[in-house]
Structures are given as C-alpha cells and as structure tokens.
Design a protein around this motif. Structure first.
Motif, PDB file in Angstrom:
ATOM      1  N   PHE A  31      84.293 -29.742  24.961  1.00  0.00           N
ATOM      2  CA  PHE A  31      83.460 -30.778  25.344  1.00  0.00           C
ATOM      3  C   PHE A  31      82.991 -31.543  23.787  1.00  0.00           C
ATOM      4  CE2 PHE A  31      80.375 -27.371  24.917  1.00  0.00           C
ATOM      5  CZ  PHE A  31      79.559 -27.698  23.813  1.00  0.00           C
ATOM      6  N   VAL A  32      82.467 -32.847  23.885  1.00  0.00           N
ATOM      7  CA  VAL A  32      82.559 -33.567  22.785  1.00  0.00           C
ATOM      8  C   VAL A  32      81.181 -34.171  23.160  1.00  0.00           C
ATOM      9  CG1 VAL A  32      83.186 -35.630  21.535  1.00  0.00           C
ATOM     10  CG2 VAL A  32      84.968 -34.167  22.325  1.00  0.00           C
ATOM     11  N   ILE A  33      80.294 -34.400  21.858  1.00  0.00           N
ATOM     12  CA  ILE A  33      79.140 -34.872  22.093  1.00  0.00           C
ATOM     13  C   ILE A  33      79.079 -36.146  20.841  1.00  0.00           C
ATOM     14  CG2 ILE A  33      76.639 -34.760  21.681  1.00  0.00           C
ATOM     15  CD1 ILE A  33      76.774 -31.864  22.529  1.00  0.00           C
ATOM     16  N   ASN A  34      78.822 -37.331  21.329  1.00  0.00           N
ATOM     17  CA  ASN A  34      78.708 -38.285  20.658  1.00  0.00           C
ATOM     18  C   ASN A  34      77.223 -38.805  20.273  1.00  0.00           C
ATOM     19  OD1 ASN A  34      81.486 -39.344  20.290  1.00  0.00           O
ATOM     20  ND2 ASN A  34      81.313 -39.743  22.457  1.00  0.00           N
ATOM     21  N   ARG A  69      71.428  -6.229  22.374  1.00  0.00           N
ATOM     22  CA  ARG A  69      71.706  -5.075  21.750  1.00  0.00           C
ATOM     23  C   ARG A  69      73.220  -4.927  21.361  1.00  0.00           C
ATOM     24  NH1 ARG A  69      66.802  -3.161  20.744  1.00  0.00           N
ATOM     25  NH2 ARG A  69      65.296  -3.018  22.180  1.00  0.00           N
ATOM     26  N   THR A  70      74.258  -5.887  21.561  1.00  0.00           N
ATOM     27  CA  THR A  70      75.378  -5.888  21.269  1.00  0.00           C
ATOM     28  C   THR A  70      75.669  -5.994  19.936  1.00  0.00           C
ATOM     29  OG1 THR A  70      75.804  -6.807  23.313  1.00  0.00           O
ATOM     30  CG2 THR A  70      77.621  -6.757  22.132  1.00  0.00           C
ATOM     31  N   THR A  71      76.544  -5.081  19.275  1.00  0.00           N
ATOM     32  CA  THR A  71      76.898  -5.142  17.875  1.00  0.00           C
ATOM     33  C   THR A  71      78.509  -5.569  17.800  1.00  0.00           C
ATOM     34  OG1 THR A  71      77.746  -3.132  17.798  1.00  0.00           O
ATOM     35  CG2 THR A  71      75.299  -3.433  17.261  1.00  0.00           C
ATOM     36  N   LYS A  72      79.129  -5.811  18.639  1.00  0.00           N
ATOM     37  CA  LYS A  72      80.562  -6.145  18.504  1.00  0.00           C
ATOM     38  C   LYS A  72      80.408  -7.647  18.243  1.00  0.00           C
ATOM     39  CE  LYS A  72      82.620  -2.967  21.761  1.00  0.00           C
ATOM     40  NZ  LYS A  72      83.088  -3.007  23.041  1.00  0.00           N
ATOM     41  N   GLU A  73      81.182  -8.361  17.371  1.00  0.00           N
ATOM     42  CA  GLU A  73      81.516  -9.478  17.075  1.00  0.00           C
ATOM     43  C   GLU A  73      82.403 -10.302  18.192  1.00  0.00           C
ATOM     44  OE1 GLU A  73      82.371 -10.787  13.261  1.00  0.00           O
ATOM     45  OE2 GLU A  73      81.191  -9.299  12.344  1.00  0.00           O
ATOM     46  N   GLY A  74      81.900 -11.387  18.564  1.00  0.00           N
ATOM     47  CA  GLY A  74      82.619 -12.202  19.507  1.00  0.00           C
ATOM     48  C   GLY A  74      83.247 -13.381  18.925  1.00  0.00           C
ATOM     49  N   PRO A  75      83.598 -14.250  19.856  1.00  0.00           N
ATOM     50  CA  PRO A  75      84.094 -15.787  19.330  1.00  0.00           C
ATOM     51  C   PRO A  75      82.986 -16.386  19.365  1.00  0.00           C
ATOM     52  CG  PRO A  75      85.133 -15.340  21.549  1.00  0.00           C
ATOM     53  CD  PRO A  75      84.336 -13.886  21.128  1.00  0.00           C
ATOM     54  N   MET A  76      82.430 -16.935  18.486  1.00  0.00           N
ATOM     55  CA  MET A  76      81.535 -18.298  18.382  1.00  0.00           C
ATOM     56  C   MET A  76      82.162 -19.416  18.644  1.00  0.00           C
ATOM     57  SD  MET A  76      78.694 -16.639  18.340  1.00  0.00           S
ATOM     58  CE  MET A  76      77.521 -17.961  18.044  1.00  0.00           C
ATOM     59  N   PRO A  77      81.474 -20.344  19.318  1.00  0.00           N
ATOM     60  CA  PRO A  77      82.123 -21.853  19.517  1.00  0.00           C
ATOM     61  C   PRO A  77      81.910 -22.403  18.222  1.00  0.00           C
ATOM     62  CG  PRO A  77      80.312 -21.433  21.079  1.00  0.00           C
ATOM     63  CD  PRO A  77      80.060 -20.220  20.039  1.00  0.00           C
ATOM     64  N   ALA A  78      82.923 -23.161  18.100  1.00  0.00           N
ATOM     65  CA  ALA A  78      83.143 -23.920  16.808  1.00  0.00           C
ATOM     66  C   ALA A  78      82.434 -25.314  17.017  1.00  0.00           C
ATOM     67  CB  ALA A  78      84.612 -24.094  16.342  1.00  0.00           C
ATOM     68  N   ILE A  79      81.983 -25.994  15.627  1.00  0.00           N
ATOM     69  CA  ILE A  79      81.344 -27.394  15.729  1.00  0.00           C
ATOM     70  C   ILE A  79      82.361 -28.079  14.721  1.00  0.00           C
ATOM     71  CG2 ILE A  79      79.547 -28.902  15.107  1.00  0.00           C
ATOM     72  CD1 ILE A  79      77.569 -26.374  15.710  1.00  0.00           C
ATOM     73  N   GLU A  80      83.026 -29.290  15.021  1.00  0.00           N
ATOM     74  CA  GLU A  80      83.461 -30.051  14.270  1.00  0.00           C
ATOM     75  C   GLU A  80      82.937 -31.314  13.990  1.00  0.00           C
ATOM     76  OE1 GLU A  80      88.386 -31.399  14.210  1.00  0.00           O
ATOM     77  OE2 GLU A  80      87.945 -29.780  15.480  1.00  0.00           O
ATOM     78  N   ARG A  81      83.071 -31.828  12.889  1.00  0.00           N
ATOM     79  CA  ARG A  81      82.499 -33.195  12.716  1.00  0.00           C
ATOM     80  C   ARG A  81      83.761 -34.217  12.607  1.00  0.00           C
ATOM     81  NH1 ARG A  81      78.775 -34.733   7.621  1.00  0.00           N
ATOM     82  NH2 ARG A  81      78.713 -37.094   8.289  1.00  0.00           N
ATOM     83  N   LYS A  82      83.568 -35.207  13.496  1.00  0.00           N
ATOM     84  CA  LYS A  82      84.830 -36.054  13.663  1.00  0.00           C
ATOM     85  C   LYS A  82      84.655 -37.099  12.736  1.00  0.00           C
ATOM     86  CE  LYS A  82      87.410 -34.069  16.776  1.00  0.00           C
ATOM     87  NZ  LYS A  82      88.788 -33.829  16.486  1.00  0.00           N
ATOM     88  N   GLY A  83      83.395 -37.726  12.422  1.00  0.00           N
ATOM     89  CA  GLY A  83      83.245 -38.765  11.651  1.00  0.00           C
ATOM     90  C   GLY A  83      81.777 -39.482  11.763  1.00  0.00           C
ATOM     91  N   CYS A  84      81.771 -40.500  10.982  1.00  0.00           N
ATOM     92  CA  CYS A  84      80.445 -40.932  10.840  1.00  0.00           C
ATOM     93  C   CYS A  84      80.314 -42.488  11.283  1.00  0.00           C
ATOM     94  CB  CYS A  84      79.857 -40.897   9.473  1.00  0.00           C
ATOM     95  SG  CYS A  84      79.689 -39.245   8.828  1.00  0.00           S
TER      96      CYS A  84
END
Length: 84
Positions: A31-34, A69-84
């Motif tokens: 998803f994209v948030i403007n 209490r989970t210690t395993k690392e999982g995929p975290m969502p990425a945040i990408e800045r597209k512009g200003c």
C-alpha cells in the motif's frame, strides 16, 4: 500523523491515520500512503499545511514482539520515501 511537538496534525476531515481494515491495498498486498495539503485518491493523510511532521507506524497483533515472547526475527515492513 503528528507535528514535531507530538500533537495530532489538525485537519478538517479529522483523519490522522488508517487501520488495517481501512487502508487500500494493491493486489500484491502493498500500500501507498500519500501525505500532503491537498486531497489525493487512495490512502491520503492531510498534512494540515505543516511543513514538518512525524509519521508513526504502530503494529499490533504481529507474531513478533514482547507480548508473544517471540525471539525469532521476522520480516519487518519497509518504509520507502518517494518524494516531497
């Protein structure tokens, strides 16, 4: 969406964020948030005319975290800045 002092950014439609049930997603789940002063189609957060803001992303009920209490690392969502 908060101002640098930690207050919600005032706007006429009183929209400050989205829940997972409200956000519009693409077919691949992304998803994209403007963020800006003028309305845009899709997921738009009004900036209320402020030049600086703080965007907070809260993740609830994830399989990773202190509550589960989970210690395993999982995929975290990425945040990408597209512009200003």
């Amino acid at each position: 969406l908060y101002d640098p002092q930690g207050r919600l950014v005032a706007n006429v439609i009183r929209r400050h964020g989205f829940t997972s049930a409200e956000i519009l997603r693409e077919q691949n789940g992304r998803f994209v948030i403007n963020i800006g002063p003028r309305a845009r189609p899709g997921n738009w957060l009004p900036s209320g005319g402020v030049e600086q803001f703080v965007l907070v992303w809260r993740l609830y009920d994830t399989p990773i975290g202190v509550a589960s209490r989970t210690t395993k690392e999982g995929p975290m969502p990425a945040i990408e800045r597209k512009g200003c």
